[in-house]
Design an enzyme around this catalytic site. Structure first.
Site, PDB file in Angstrom:
ATOM      1  N   CYS A  25       0.910  -1.308  -0.020  1.00 50.77           N
ATOM      2  CA  CYS A  25      -0.076   0.153   0.091  1.00 50.77           C
ATOM      3  C   CYS A  25       0.805   1.351   0.197  1.00 50.77           C
ATOM      4  O   CYS A  25       1.996   1.125   0.428  1.00 50.77           O
ATOM      5  CB  CYS A  25      -0.881   0.100   1.332  1.00 50.77           C
ATOM      6  SG  CYS A  25      -2.048   1.143   1.067  1.00 50.77           S
ATOM      7  N   ASP A 300     -10.838 -13.141   5.514  1.00 47.84           N
ATOM      8  CA  ASP A 300      -9.748 -11.882   5.372  1.00 47.84           C
ATOM      9  C   ASP A 300      -9.335 -11.418   6.611  1.00 47.84           C
ATOM     10  O   ASP A 300      -8.201 -10.824   6.848  1.00 47.84           O
ATOM     11  CB  ASP A 300     -10.772 -10.684   4.804  1.00 47.84           C
ATOM     12  CG  ASP A 300      -9.768  -9.431   4.554  1.00 47.84           C
ATOM     13  OD1 ASP A 300      -8.494  -9.543   4.246  1.00 47.84           O
ATOM     14  OD2 ASP A 300     -10.155  -8.358   4.601  1.00 47.84           O
TER      15      ASP A 300
END
Ligand code: SAM
Ligand code: SF4
Ligand code: SF4
Ligand code: SF4
Length: 452
Positions: A25, A300
């Site tokens: 990211c 997740d």
């Protein structure tokens, strides 16, 4: 080793979110649970999902789903780091394998890298964008900043501008944390101002291992060592207060105009249906995640080595989704409910919440009570009378938005509303069809909420 290839009973569809850029990211949010997953792939320097993995994922995801509409969800890390052309290829592959099925795409982003090209592409291909924003600048920037420590708010708002300019559809995803938990209306009104019509408010609950040597510092409830709740986590009770304050505003002004995910989900519970979101379902296990290299994990929030089901290049996706370990993962949700949850009057809509957050103790001193229990209980009790009213309107084919008028009338008459007894699934069965309806309408049950 379990036999992963032997499928158990097959659900018709499942949900698998993919991480085409792994945990990489451009931001460095304080509370991010995913950045440290880079440690799981310490020998990797290239996190971009390769062509063969991407194609296999798209082909198998479409073929394995026994439904006419197949959903794809792109997340990360930050998926925009891959560039627009990568997703042009995605759409091309989806068309190649669609085989008459309809394909939809959801794309979760921090919004900072969006531009005209992204906006145009999303609008043209009808991607639904989930934009992460935690409130106005002073509530967003302290936790959401870039690698240099600079807040991301301005960039996010610029990115949102491109989505609006090109007419791309977007939702907002707001995490509720130790800072914005005190400002529910500031957050809600801000989201309205920026044009969010569908809002999600996700609680941050993380625990940090006491042992600094552990590869993944944010530990799951099965971690045996010591751990402390991360300071950026929301307070359990305050989460419910936060949601209730937003609800009070919404129920007076915004029903039918702005959608708050947890309220929609709750309403289905009051309608006697299973809430359609995994955390409030009786069991879960139908929301998996796939990493950049094709590794598939149970969820997740359970991307840990012990929850890896296999790799899509080595095992068929459906055999992992419908494997015994995954089935057990999902069924453990109800099997491990504490006595407090089993006896709870809002269990029909809460079902003990997400197992990832079951890190507290129950009133009977059992481990495994949801950290958010007090908040959930507060919220579901708070909305109960309104939910019953709305459910009753729906059953009588009237708009649930009538609740706004009903609430305003009560506000004006300044009367204290005494709600009738809640109608829960279990209770509904016990109600005689000729007895008066528990929703308080005065009608017989069979002509009201019990109408077939
Ligand atoms: C991991 S991010 C990946 C996608 C993208 N980078 C973004 O921020 O939207 C997906 C969502 O998870 C949220 N999130 C991050 N850390 C979290 C945590 N510890 N608990 C719950 N949600 C979290 C983020 O705010 C974001 O909305
Ligand atoms: S933008 Fe998303 S992936 Fe990146 S650090 Fe923040 S929450 Fe994590
Ligand atoms: S563990 Fe939690 S987030 Fe994962 S599927 Fe189950 S309920 Fe959903
Ligand atoms: S409110 Fe608390 S006790 Fe009730 S079901 Fe939810 S987590 Fe369990």
């Amino acid at each position: 080793m379990e036999d992963l290839t032997r499928p158990t009973q097959r659900p018709k569809a499942f949900h698998i979110m993919s991480k085409p850029m792994g945990p990489i990211c451009n931001l460095d949010c304080t509370y991010c649970y995913y950045l440290e997953k880079e440690n799981l792939y310490s020998k990797t320097d290239k996190f971009r999902m390769s062509g063969p993995v991407l194609e296999e994922y798209i082909r198998q995801n479409i073929e394995s789903q026994e439904v006419p509409v197949v959903e794809f969800a792109w997340q990360g890390g930050e998926p925009t780091l891959l560039g627009v052309d990568y997703f042009r290829k995605v759409v091309e592959l989806q068309k190649k394998y669609a085989n008459g099925k309809q394909i939809t795409n959801a794309f979760q982003t921090n919004g900072t890298l969006l531009n005209d090209e992204w906006g145009e592409f999303f609008a043209k291909e009808q991607f639904l964008i989930g934009l992460s924003v935690d409130g106005p600048e002073e509530l967003h920037d302290p936790f959401r900043y870039n690698k240099g420590g600079k807040g991301s708010f301005e960039q996010v708002m610029r990115g949102l501008g491109y989505l609006k300019k090109h007419g791309a559809e977007f939702n907002t995803l707001t995490v509720v944390n130790s800072l914005n938990q005190e400002h529910p209306l500031k957050v809600y009104n801000f989201l309205k101002e920026i044009g969010s019509t569908f809002m999600q408010f996700i609680p941050i609950v993380e625990r940090i291992a006491d042992d600094a040597e552990v590869d993944l510092q944010l530990v799951n409830p099965t971690y045996k060592g010591g751990a402390r709740v991360a300071e950026w986590s929301v307070d359990g009770k305050q989460y419910g207060v936060f949601l209730s304050k937003i609800f009070d505003e919404w129920v007076r002004k915004d029903v039918g105009k702005h959608f708050v995910q947890i309220v929609d989900i709750a309403l289905s519970g009051w309608l006697g249906m299973e809430p359609p979101l995994c955390i409030f379902k009786k069991d879960c296990g139908e929301a998996l995640v796939m990493e950049h290299n094709g590794d598939v994990y149970s969820c997740d929030h359970f991307v840990y080595p012990e929850y890896k089901l296999g790799n899509i290049l080595e095992r068929p996706l459906h055999s992992m989704v419908w494997s015994k370990p995954q089935k057990r993962f999902g069924e453990d949700k109800s099997a491990t409910l504490t006595r407090q949850c089993q006896d709870c009057e809002v269990r029909f809509v809460c079902n003990g919440g997400c197992p990832k957050n079951r890190v507290g103790k129950s009133i009977h001193d059992e481990f495994g009570q949801n950290y958010l229990c007090e908040g959930y209980y507060h919220f579901f009790k708070h909305i109960d009378p309104y939910m019953r009213f709305m459910a009753n309107e729906l059953r009588n084919e009237r708009p649930p938005a009538n609740v706004m008028e009903w609430v305003r009338a009560q506000d004006q008459s300044n009367t204290t509303f005494i709600p009738p007894k809640p109608k829960q699934e279990g209770q509904a069965r016990a109600i005689g069809r000729n007895s008066s309806c528990p929703c308080g309408s005065g009608k017989r049950y069979k002509r009201c909420c019990g109408k077939k």
